[in-house]
Each structure stands twice: as structure tokens, then as C-alpha cells.
Scaffold this active site. Structure first.
Site, PDB file in Angstrom:
ATOM      1  CB  THR A 188      -0.908   0.006   1.254  1.00 38.62           C
ATOM      2  OG1 THR A 188      -1.827  -1.066   1.135  1.00 38.62           O
ATOM      3  CG2 THR A 188      -1.669   1.302   1.394  1.00 38.62           C
ATOM      4  CB  SER A 248       2.527  -8.125   0.920  1.00 45.66           C
ATOM      5  OG  SER A 248       1.429  -8.082   1.785  1.00 45.66           O
ATOM      6  CG  ASP A 290      -2.834  -7.401   3.306  1.00 48.86           C
ATOM      7  OD1 ASP A 290      -3.135  -6.694   4.290  1.00 48.86           O
ATOM      8  OD2 ASP A 290      -3.403  -7.297   2.205  1.00 48.86           O
TER       9      ASP A 290
HETATM   10  N1  ASP Z   1      -2.821  -5.438   0.287  1.00 55.64           N
HETATM   11  C1  ASP Z   1      -1.724  -4.595   0.751  1.00 55.64           C
HETATM   12  C2  ASP Z   1      -0.449  -5.422   0.767  1.00 55.64           C
HETATM   13  O1  ASP Z   1      -0.276  -6.216   1.642  1.00 55.64           O
HETATM   14  C3  ASP Z   1      -2.030  -4.050   2.090  1.00 55.64           C
HETATM   15  C4  ASP Z   1      -1.023  -3.092   2.660  1.00 55.64           C
HETATM   16  O2  ASP Z   1       0.074  -2.932   2.209  1.00 55.64           O
HETATM   17  O3  ASP Z   1      -1.362  -2.460   3.682  1.00 55.64           O
HETATM   18  O4  ASP Z   1       0.364  -5.289  -0.111  1.00 55.64           O
END
Ligand code: ASP
Length: 341
Positions: free
Chosen positions: A21, A63, A95
Site C-alpha cells: 500500500t 504482499s 498483509d
Molecule cells: N494489500 C496490501 C499489501 O499487503 C495491504 C497493505 O500494504 O497495507 O500489499
């Protein structure tokens, strides 16, 4: 000392970008990593006060898409650059960040230099974001005396083997499980409560046996899923209930007994976030340990159990040696137990 000399005295930190993110941008299909690691570094405020930073972009992944092969890529990158830098910041999606932190803790042991993972719940380009503070705090720790692998997030410094994502949306995304936080960062100053032990030089290990599976017990489930997973893996981690045990009906005991005879490793852990397992307490757990000799996680996180097994099984398949290594604390991943003696 002139400005040039002061600049040269600052620590050198390598930022390794993997996506998440923190580096994401809005697309028509939702958030996706879009910023390069260089763009991310440029937007991080005040980092020059701590160190001279370089960056390398390893991946641009949500991730969710991370695999053990990516952990190996991160370890390789740190190994190749270890002598040239005083510390490392890895930007990562939240994640699976706790899994990566646990894996790096076994794959890079005893590091006297800081290896700091961070990320964010909101992209750095958003008006309201935790990215900038998390980045700045991570660089502060990576330039300081924080040996070993840690997560810096929402001002907390958490040991790599003890972290768990416990909030899916709020900035306080990570908790330290069954172990105190290592410290806090406030206004660019890191206050250390605990100093992780380290060696004079790191021990790198890139090999992993990825045939380690995890299953969560639910009331009424049968043994079929366990049989399926045992047939395809070298080890199975079972997240059971409370302090631990398996149902006394449905053939679970027989299932574990027969797969153990075939050399499979079984680890019992708990679905409960805090305080860990203790198989000896109830009848449903006692005989698993006494008669079958299954291993138990005690106070370890599930993330650490999985990563530790992948690391151990890459080095040995001898059940006694697996048990000895499993119960030997690494990076304070578990408190010493009688089983470890
Ligand atoms: N879906 C994102 C990831 O894990 C969530 C984040 O980075 O907060 O890459």
C-alpha cells in the site's frame, strides 16, 4: 567539522522496495503498487537527518502475492549489500509483512545491523496517510542501534519473530505477541526498551523447505483435509482451539499417528492470539504430546512457526533434530521450554 564531513559520518541505509500500500496508487481496479522505490524515497520526509539512503526496487507487489521465493530474493539482496550499508529498510505490504519478518529472522540470524520492515495502511500519496511517519521512523531505527530483524509501524518497534497483523484498517496494524515491544519512536527519536541479542556477523541461510502447510480446526470438521495436506507436505501446523488438542472423535488421533509414522512433522498451535498453547493441560491434547510426540508452538506466533519449520526442514528431516531445533529459541521467537532441553 564542515557540512561535507558531517554528511560522510551519517549512517548508510539501503531501502529495499517490494510494493505494498505504501507505494500504491489508485487504479480503476483498486489500489496497486505504482510508485517506484526511488519515488517513494523522495517523498519520505527528513530522512537525511538520520542517514544517507540509497534504494533498490526488488518487486512491486501487493504482499498478497509474496511467496517464499520473494523472501529468498530479499535475503539475497541484503547479503550482497551487507558490507556496504549500516542498516536496511524494507518497504512491504502489510498483509503478509509479519510472515516476511518471521522468515527473515530465521534466514538472517544474529545480524548486528538493523533490518527494519515497514509499510503503511494508506498510500503515501493520500492526504491522510501513515506512510511518511512509518518511513521516517523506520529510517531512524535502521540508522540506530537496533540489531536484527524488526517491524517499525505506528511508532512501535516490534521483534520480527513476534509480530502479527491485528488490525486490517487502523494505523495500529501490528501487535507484538507474547513479548514486549522493543521500543517506540517519537518525533524522530527512538527509545529502546530491549536490545535484541546479536553476533559479530550475520548467519545467512537462503534454503527453505516450502512444503509446510497450515490448517485451522473448526468444530465438526473431519480428518480429510488433514490427510490431503499431509500427503502433499513435509509438515503440518494445526491451529487448534484454546491451549490445544484435537477432537477425540473423527479419527484425528489415528490420522496424526499414521502420518507421523511416515515421517511427517506435526505442530500444534492455537487460534487464540495471546498466551499460546499448553497441550499437557487437557485430555484432548495430553496424549498427542505424550504418546505421539507432536510438537507444540507454546508462545510462538503461527507466522514464526511456519517460517521456522521451513528453515529447519531445509537442513534436516531427522525428527529428533527437528524437535531440538524447533524448541531452540531463535531471535527470541519463544521462551525456553522444558522440551528444548
Ligand atoms: N494489500 C496490501 C499489501 O499487503 C495491504 C497493505 O500494504 O497495507 O500489499
Amino acid at each position: 567539522m564542515d557540512g561535507q564531513e558531517i554528511a560522510e559520518k551519517r549512517k548508510r541505509v539501503l531501502m529495499i522496495g517490494t510494493g505494498g500500500t505504501i507505494a500504491s496508487e489508485l487504479t480503476d481496479d483498486g489500489l496497486a503498487p505504482g510508485l517506484t522505490t526511488e519515488q517513494l524515497l523522495k517523498r519520505a520526509p527528513g530522512i537525511g537527518a538520520f542517514c544517507r539512503a540509497d534504494c533498490v526496487q526488488l518487486f512491486a507487489l501487493d504482499s498478497t502475492n509474496m511467496t517464499p521465493a520473494h523472501w529468498q530474493g530479499i535475503v539475497r539482496c541484503i547479503r550482497e549489500n551487507y558490507d556496504r550499508y549500516d542498516g536496511f529498510v524494507i518497504t512491504h505490504g502489510t498483509d503478509t509483512l509479519a510472515y516476511t519478518a518471521a522468515a527473515l529472522s530465521y534466514m538472517i540470524q544474529d545480524s548486528p545491523k538493523p533490518i527494519v520492515l515497514t509499510g503503511a495502511q494508506k498510500p503515501i500519496g493520500f492526504d491522510s496517510t501513515d506512510s511518511k511517519e512509518n518511513l521516517s521512523d523506520a529510517f531512524c531505527c535502521a540508522s540506530g542501534d537496533f540489531p536484527g530483524v524488526s517491524i517499525v509501524f505506528d511508532h512501535k518497534i516490534i521483534l520480527g519473530t513476534r509480530a502479527k497483523k491485528t488490525h486490517s484498517k487502523s494505523y495500529s496494524a501490528f501487535s507484538s505477541i507474547n513479548y514486549p515491544e522493543l521500543g517506540v519512536v517519537r518525533d524522530g527519536l527512538a527509545l529502546r526498551f530491549i536490545r535484541q541479542e546479536c553476533g559479530a556477523a550475520p548467519a545467512f541461510c537462503e534454503e527453505l523447505d516450502t512444503k509446510v502447510a497450515l490448517v485451522k480446526l473448526t468444530p465438526g470438521m473431519g480428518r480429510e483435509l488433514l490427510d490431503f495436506l499431509f500427503a502433499r507436505n513435509d509438515a503440518l501446523v494445526i491451529e487448534s482451539f484454546g491451549v490445544g488438542g484435537v477432537p477425540e472423535t473423527g479419527g484425528f488421533y489415528e490420522c496424526l499417528a499414521s502420518w507421523k509414522t511416515l515421517g511427517k512433522i506435526v505442530v500444534l498451535t492455537t487460534q487464540v492470539e495471546n498466551e499460546g498453547s499448553d497441550l499437557a493441560v487437557y485430555h484432548v491434547g495430553h496424549r498427542l504430546k505424550n504418546d505421539l510426540g507432536v510438537l507444540e508452538a507454546y508462545d510462538m506466533t503461527t507466522e514464526a512457526v511456519l517460517a521456522k519449520l521451513m528453515w529447519i526442514l531445509a537442513g534436516t528431516r531427522d525428527p529428533e533434530e527437528v524437535a531440538r531445533r524447533f524448541y531452540t529459541p531463535v531471535a527470541m521467537d519463544m521462551f525456553p521450554h522444558r522440551d528444548g532441553r
